[in-house]
Motif scaffolding. Structure first.
Motif, PDB file in Angstrom:
ATOM      1  N   ARG A   1      35.722  65.160  36.112  1.00  0.00           N
ATOM      2  CA  ARG A   1      35.655  64.278  37.278  1.00  0.00           C
ATOM      3  C   ARG A   1      36.194  64.976  38.530  1.00  0.00           C
ATOM      4  N   GLU A   2      37.246  65.788  38.377  1.00  0.00           N
ATOM      5  CA  GLU A   2      37.797  66.511  39.525  1.00  0.00           C
ATOM      6  C   GLU A   2      36.756  67.465  40.121  1.00  0.00           C
ATOM      7  N   TYR A   3      36.048  68.171  39.243  1.00  0.00           N
ATOM      8  CA  TYR A   3      35.014  69.091  39.734  1.00  0.00           C
ATOM      9  C   TYR A   3      33.882  68.330  40.421  1.00  0.00           C
TER      10      TYR A   3
ATOM     11  N   ARG B   1      34.106  65.467  41.957  1.00  0.00           N
ATOM     12  CA  ARG B   1      34.576  64.989  43.260  1.00  0.00           C
ATOM     13  C   ARG B   1      34.630  66.142  44.269  1.00  0.00           C
ATOM     14  N   GLU B   2      34.997  67.336  43.794  1.00  0.00           N
ATOM     15  CA  GLU B   2      34.984  68.502  44.687  1.00  0.00           C
ATOM     16  C   GLU B   2      33.562  68.793  45.139  1.00  0.00           C
TER      17      GLU B   2
ATOM     18  N   THR C   1      35.668  55.973  41.923  1.00  0.00           N
ATOM     19  CA  THR C   1      36.921  56.616  41.511  1.00  0.00           C
ATOM     20  C   THR C   1      37.970  55.567  41.165  1.00  0.00           C
TER      21      THR C   1
END
Length: 514
Positions: A412-414, A416-417, A432
């Motif tokens: 999820r972090e990737y 969002r990036e 989110t």
């Protein structure tokens, strides 16, 4: 009773590999759903109106929609050295390109297979195909009814009509294959891959009914796929790409055929010669047109994609929700690819990091599958159903569950990036907040936005416990920032399959509705 063939294909969820799956360097983890799309082919009885030996009717009806706007009627005519397929009611109902192209390309392939069997006599092969379409009793042709499990379409309106809240506990109250009030273009979908499941079930049911292929009676999820099944995959990919006007990643068709697996796409060049052919509604029966045939390009041996067997571990459950944020989701893929081209170095860094996390998720889930026989496996899942997966545990199974949770967060972090850098709301802030709150429910491993993301849907991976499911249902029903409507669908390993009318709840009744 008239002869009948019923084939179903599952919906899909791209659990990991969104955007990356477009590139052959990377793979995607695609999970088939328990919700299915059905195509039912029945011989039409003889009729005085269509007594001609050189003409047959093929009617295709979307059984959950108003019949006046969702029935497409075609004639197949043998004229000289051509078979011509024409829609006779286009002025009244318009075209459905997915149905029209699937029908034409299936008949084209069927003709070429018959011609092969008959030693290259094109006209005789055309006559034989027409005979098969008209059936053993010399009827009018074929009636096809396509139906989808309720999860493929938003059921908010139907639930509201019954004064029911959008909760998991409400969904079984809906009639199977519930009627929908508006035509298909005006009906909201839930992102399970309805067009891919439609195309796959439609081409397979027709090829089976016309005795072009023979499929195993059991689920296709075990063992190596047969040559006929691989041919179905090639044809469905071709028809779907043609209807979309482009060669996509193909994971949705692959899942509709093979079920849950790790997918690596085929080269676009495989279909380029067929995609470049000028559009036509005729099938030439002349041997001089051999270079324009589809079969050599659809031969499975010419395709270079791959499917690797995979399944989710026992005791885990995939939960899906249709999310309505009041925003139309634009086409994200083009914009993300533009960003990747524009900022290649940074995009490659993100791409590789995301791929590493996706592969780690596949490895961890496979590790859990390997531990299913351990003495403490079930006890660990019961333990996990009451916790938030934080810290460390002595059990190896518990450690794997904790790592799965951490990896889902990294993915999820990737994403969002990627959202921030490309300007595309892959995991928008509203999603989110919903995913963070959902992931905080005890027994929830984590979740994400499937496929290309956006405002359409979310998935959660949870311990399969009634208490966990109920807690998620409670959270979603009380969520106010967006309307969240859960789906009944779970994960399913099997791909397309032959169905029996009596074995599918509500199917017999749905087929008789007009």
């Amino acid at each position: 009773m008239p002869r009948q063939t019923i084939i179903s294909s599952p919906g899909k969820v791209l659990l990991a590999g969104g955007y990356l799956v477009l590139d052959r360097q990377f793979s995607g983890l695609v999970v088939a759903t328990s919700s299915r799309f059905y195509s039912c082919v029945t011989d039409l009885p003889p009729s005085d109106e269509i007594s001609s030996t050189n003409r047959a009717t093929i009617s295709v009806r979307a059984g959950q929609f108003p019949s006046t706007s969702s029935t497409w009627v075609y004639t197949l005519t043998l004229s000289g050295e051509e078979l011509v397929l024409e829609q006779t009611n286009e002025a009244e109902v318009g075209k459905n390109k997915f149905i029209a192209i699937s029908l034409l390309k299936t008949l084209e392939l069927a003709y070429e297979k018959i011609e092969q069997e008959q030693g290259g006599d094109g006209v005789k092969a055309g006559e034989e195909l027409l005979r098969r379409v008209k059936g053993e009793t010399g009827g009018q042709g074929l009636e096809v009814v396509v139906l989808a499990d309720n999860d493929f379409y938003s059921q908010r309106e139907q639930l509201a009509a019954l004064s029911l809240p959008p909760r998991l506990s409400s969904l079984p109250s809906l009639q199977p294959f519930t009627q929908l009030p508006r035509p298909i273009p005006q009906t909201n979908k839930t992102g399970l891959g309805s067009s891919a499941a439609l195309v796959t079930s439609l081409v397979t049911s027709l090829l089976s009914h016309l005795s072009i292929i023979s499929l195993p009676s059991s689920s296709t999820s075990s063992g190596s796929p047969s040559t006929d099944l691989l041919l179905v995959h090639s044809l469905a990919q071709y028809a779907h790409c043609l209807a979309q006007g482009k060669v996509g990643s193909g994971f949705d068709i692959s899942s509709a055929v093979f079920g849950t697996h790790i997918y690596r796409r085929f080269s676009r060049s495989v279909l380029t010669p067929l995609m470049d052919k000028p559009p036509t509604s005729t099938i030439s029966l002349s041997s001089s047109t051999a270079t324009s045939k589809a079969l050599p390009w659809l031969d499975p041996s010419e395709w270079d994609g791959s499917t690797t067997p995979f399944r989710l571990p026992k005791g885990l459950r995939l939960i899906l929700a249709d999310v309505d944020a009041g925003t139309d989701t634009p086409s994200f893929v083009g914009k993300v690819l533009e960003w990747r081209k524009r900022e290649a170095e940074k995009a490659t860094e993100v791409w590789k990091g995301l791929d590493k996390a996706n592969m780690q998720l596949e490895k961890l889930l496979s590790g859990l599958v390997e531990r299913e026989g351990d003495a403490d496996y079930d006890a660990t899942l019961r333990w996990a159903a009451e916790r938030k997966f934080e810290g460390h545990a002595e059990s190896e199974t518990a450690d794997l569950l904790i790592e799965v949770r951490a990896t889902l967060l990294v993915i999820r972090e990737y994403l969002r990036e990627m959202s921030e850098l490309s300007g595309v709301p892959i995991e928008p802030p509203e999603q989110t907040r919903l995913l963070d709150a959902s992931s905080d429910v005890p027994g929830v491993l984590g979740g994400g936005v499937p496929g290309a993301g956006g405002y359409d849907a979310i998935f959660l991976l949870t311990i399969d416990s009634p208490d966990v499911i109920s807690a998620v249902d409670d959270l979603w029903s009380s969520w106010t920032e967006m309307s969240v409507c859960p789906l009944l669908a779970k994960q399913s390993d099997g791909g397309l399959r032959i169905e029996s009318l009596e074995d599918v709840k509500g199917l017999k009744e749905a087929l008789t509705r007009v």
